[in-house]
Motif scaffolding. Structure first.
Motif, PDB file in Angstrom:
ATOM      1  N   CYS A  96      10.169 -70.878  69.220  1.00 49.73           N
ATOM      2  CA  CYS A  96       9.384 -70.434  67.829  1.00 49.73           C
ATOM      3  C   CYS A  96       9.342 -69.437  68.531  1.00 49.73           C
ATOM      4  O   CYS A  96       8.924 -69.828  69.800  1.00 49.73           O
ATOM      5  CB  CYS A  96       8.865 -71.649  67.628  1.00 49.73           C
ATOM      6  N   CYS A  97       8.165 -69.181  67.653  1.00 48.86           N
ATOM      7  CA  CYS A  97       7.269 -67.555  68.033  1.00 48.86           C
ATOM      8  C   CYS A  97       6.195 -68.516  69.174  1.00 48.86           C
ATOM      9  O   CYS A  97       5.626 -69.222  68.461  1.00 48.86           O
ATOM     10  CB  CYS A  97       6.528 -67.117  67.356  1.00 48.86           C
ATOM     11  N   PRO A  98       5.540 -67.681  70.363  1.00 50.23           N
ATOM     12  CA  PRO A  98       4.382 -68.416  70.758  1.00 50.23           C
ATOM     13  C   PRO A  98       3.439 -68.399  70.031  1.00 50.23           C
ATOM     14  O   PRO A  98       2.655 -69.252  70.693  1.00 50.23           O
ATOM     15  CB  PRO A  98       4.514 -67.735  72.378  1.00 50.23           C
ATOM     16  N   ASP A  99       3.398 -67.301  69.333  1.00 48.46           N
ATOM     17  CA  ASP A  99       1.535 -67.209  68.438  1.00 48.46           C
ATOM     18  C   ASP A  99       1.744 -68.175  67.528  1.00 48.46           C
ATOM     19  O   ASP A  99       0.645 -68.492  67.227  1.00 48.46           O
ATOM     20  CB  ASP A  99       2.018 -65.267  68.178  1.00 48.46           C
ATOM     21  N   ASN A 100       2.385 -67.976  66.368  1.00 42.42           N
ATOM     22  CA  ASN A 100       2.205 -68.924  65.211  1.00 42.42           C
ATOM     23  C   ASN A 100       2.690 -70.182  65.435  1.00 42.42           C
ATOM     24  O   ASN A 100       3.052 -70.647  64.335  1.00 42.42           O
ATOM     25  CB  ASN A 100       2.908 -68.183  64.290  1.00 42.42           C
ATOM     26  N   GLY A 101       4.196 -70.471  66.237  1.00 47.66           N
ATOM     27  CA  GLY A 101       5.132 -71.093  66.641  1.00 47.66           C
ATOM     28  C   GLY A 101       5.964 -71.325  65.839  1.00 47.66           C
ATOM     29  O   GLY A 101       6.769 -73.119  65.066  1.00 47.66           O
ATOM     30  N   GLU A 109       1.442 -62.953  58.899  1.00 47.71           N
ATOM     31  CA  GLU A 109       0.256 -63.490  59.448  1.00 47.71           C
ATOM     32  C   GLU A 109       0.756 -62.641  60.939  1.00 47.71           C
ATOM     33  O   GLU A 109      -0.696 -62.870  61.006  1.00 47.71           O
ATOM     34  CB  GLU A 109      -0.117 -64.571  59.078  1.00 47.71           C
ATOM     35  N   CYS A 110       1.580 -63.214  61.375  1.00 48.05           N
ATOM     36  CA  CYS A 110       1.982 -62.674  62.872  1.00 48.05           C
ATOM     37  C   CYS A 110       1.695 -61.421  63.636  1.00 48.05           C
ATOM     38  O   CYS A 110       2.563 -61.433  62.856  1.00 48.05           O
ATOM     39  CB  CYS A 110       2.563 -63.955  63.431  1.00 48.05           C
ATOM     40  N   ASN A 111       0.969 -61.148  64.446  1.00 48.74           N
ATOM     41  CA  ASN A 111       1.102 -60.053  64.984  1.00 48.74           C
ATOM     42  C   ASN A 111       2.412 -59.116  65.679  1.00 48.74           C
ATOM     43  O   ASN A 111       3.529 -58.717  65.760  1.00 48.74           O
ATOM     44  CB  ASN A 111      -0.018 -59.030  65.633  1.00 48.74           C
ATOM     45  N   PHE A 140      12.926 -62.391  65.862  1.00 49.18           N
ATOM     46  CA  PHE A 140      12.111 -61.914  64.740  1.00 49.18           C
ATOM     47  C   PHE A 140      11.410 -62.759  64.321  1.00 49.18           C
ATOM     48  O   PHE A 140      12.044 -63.876  63.968  1.00 49.18           O
ATOM     49  CB  PHE A 140      13.849 -61.277  63.785  1.00 49.18           C
ATOM     50  N   CYS A 141       9.930 -61.948  64.162  1.00 46.73           N
ATOM     51  CA  CYS A 141       9.228 -62.882  63.631  1.00 46.73           C
ATOM     52  C   CYS A 141       8.780 -62.529  62.463  1.00 46.73           C
ATOM     53  O   CYS A 141       8.135 -61.585  62.262  1.00 46.73           O
ATOM     54  CB  CYS A 141       7.914 -63.916  64.298  1.00 46.73           C
ATOM     55  N   GLY A 142       8.875 -63.426  61.156  1.00 48.04           N
ATOM     56  CA  GLY A 142       9.441 -62.618  60.169  1.00 48.04           C
ATOM     57  C   GLY A 142       8.084 -62.696  59.125  1.00 48.04           C
ATOM     58  O   GLY A 142       7.325 -62.246  58.425  1.00 48.04           O
TER      59      GLY A 142
HETATM   60 ZN   LIG Z   1       4.537 -64.599  65.131  1.00 48.79          ZN
END
Ligand SMILES: [Zn+2]
Length: 142
Positions: free
Chosen positions: A19-24, A59-61, A54-56
């Motif tokens: 999972c994306c470390p920023d938005n989970g 809202e996530c940078n 890839f984080c789509g």
């Molecule tokens: Zn993300």
């Protein structure tokens, strides 16, 4: 052969996915080749030999993240990530240069892109920073 443009329904997230470390949120795996084609300075980036995703999330940078929790943000790319930009000229199709506004104004563009993918004329797996087919990102016409 790449199956980036098969028009199947999105599969539920795989529990093995990182999972994306920023938005989970989980993201789809992307190849190192795809990442290198969008990085601003790919020669300064070191592939840690892990899986990358890839984080789509608009809202996530974070654009790419690795199994090692390394991240690559929008600012580190030379390509604009259309799904993360809510502006009319946000790119939708990278193979044929279609913007969000183009796709809204002319519904036939989507048919064109579908036809090109059918004839294997697209290169979404590398050209699109998501590493996947752009058709799912086209605005819907009712
Ligand atoms: Zn993300």
């Amino acid at each position: 052969m790449s199956d980036c443009c098969t028009m199947t329904e999105e599969k539920p997230p795989n529990p093995n996915k990182h999972c994306c470390p920023d938005n989970g949120r989980a993201g789809a795996e992307v190849s190192v080749k795809t990442i290198a084609h969008h990085l601003k300075h790919p020669w300064t980036w070191r592939d840690a030999g892990v899986r990358y995703f890839f984080c789509g999330d608009p809202e996530c940078n974070v654009v790419y993240f690795g199994d090692d929790d390394s991240v690559i943000t929008r600012q580190q790319l030379r390509t604009r990530v259309g799904v993360k930009e809510a502006v009319p000229d946000a790119p939708v199709c990278y193979c044929f240069g279609v913007s969000h506004a183009d796709a809204v104004q002319d519904a036939s563009i989507r048919e064109y892109v579908i036809e090109q993918t059918r004839q294997q004329q697209c290169s979404c797996d590398v050209s699109n920073p998501s590493g996947r087919c752009c058709l799912k990102d086209f605005p819907r016409h009712s």
